[in-house]
Design an enzyme around this catalytic site. Sequence first.
Site, PDB file in Angstrom:
ATOM      1  CG  HIS A 102      -4.268  -8.579   4.667  1.00 29.65           C
ATOM      2  ND1 HIS A 102      -4.555  -7.237   4.567  1.00 29.65           N
ATOM      3  CD2 HIS A 102      -4.965  -9.201   3.681  1.00 29.65           C
ATOM      4  CE1 HIS A 102      -5.404  -7.055   3.557  1.00 29.65           C
ATOM      5  NE2 HIS A 102      -5.649  -8.220   3.010  1.00 29.65           N
ATOM      6  CD  GLU A 119      -8.078 -11.097   2.383  1.00 26.40           C
ATOM      7  OE1 GLU A 119      -8.909 -10.347   2.914  1.00 26.40           O
ATOM      8  OE2 GLU A 119      -7.194 -10.673   1.615  1.00 26.40           O
ATOM      9  NE  ARG A 197      -3.279   1.476  -0.537  1.00 25.12           N
ATOM     10  CZ  ARG A 197      -3.513   2.348   0.431  1.00 25.12           C
ATOM     11  NH1 ARG A 197      -2.592   3.221   0.777  1.00 25.12           N
ATOM     12  NH2 ARG A 197      -4.662   2.355   1.067  1.00 25.12           N
TER      13      ARG A 197
END
Length: 324
Positions: A102, A119, A197
Amino acid sequence: MNLYPFKFKPILKPVIWGGSDICKFKHLEPQDGIGESWEVSGVKNNVSVVADGPLEGQSLDELLAGNTTRLVGKKVYDKFGKTFPLLIKFIDARDDLSIQVHPNDELSAKRHGSFGKTEMWYVVNATPDAFLYTGFAKPMNPELYVEKVKDNTFTDSLKKYSVQPGDVFFLPAGRVHAIGAGCFVAEIQQTSDITYRIYDYNRKDAQGNTRELHIDLAKDAIDYGMHDSYKTDYTPEQNRPVELVSCPYFTTSLLELNAPLSQDYSNLDSFIIYIGIEGSGHITDHKGNKVSIRQGESVLIPADTQNIDIHPQGALKLLETFIK
């Protein structure tokens, strides 16, 4: 309007890698193939809706627009504005998720007009062979990254962890990672749905198509540094918060309770979210509001709450998260 502890309707996400455990964990009607439950979300087109109480049916965006600092705190509102800053999820992986990364705030703002995505994962359950990837185990650079993705050897360079319940991993934006089959995790992250991805094991769908990859976009987003360990170490304690992660985007603690606990938030200036991991109990605040909480439920405590009391029914395990 008196703000009270909020529960939201779960946003269930059917995906090809999803399992069958989320609905069971959350005491919902069985559904197969559910990979994620978004518990508290301000993501566009996926905004949480209040589940009960006088404000039932209001969206999180509407709550924030009508109450701003009372809901999230002045410091939080000054920094993040009208976007609720955290996304809380449960993730159930029956199959391996793609290798991904990310972007950080700067790159996300430049490319997508979005926040970045830092995260953390708390492993709720895991099968005996469950694992995940996070960070590099071998030296890496942008040129080598492209080469190893193309020759299908990229995963050889990643740190692989066998996991068990209670394991914690912090994933700052830029850290390459993937959840493996058999992992059931609680995820706390910035409000962003931007994912690059990198590698998907050359899998094909029923039509014979491979999933879209973002190899070039990811190249500039990756943190190529190495660390000795990417796992968060902590020592559990009974009946007091144990801090797991603290960063500019969230601070998260683990609470393992078998006796009542009082929490003073009068100087915090932030909302608090409790995430039910095991057991059940209830929470009362200084305004006289009372809300139940059990495994699989999440409760948002407004920032204008000065203190609360948590009463376990037997044993209760919670994650507590807020913004300092």
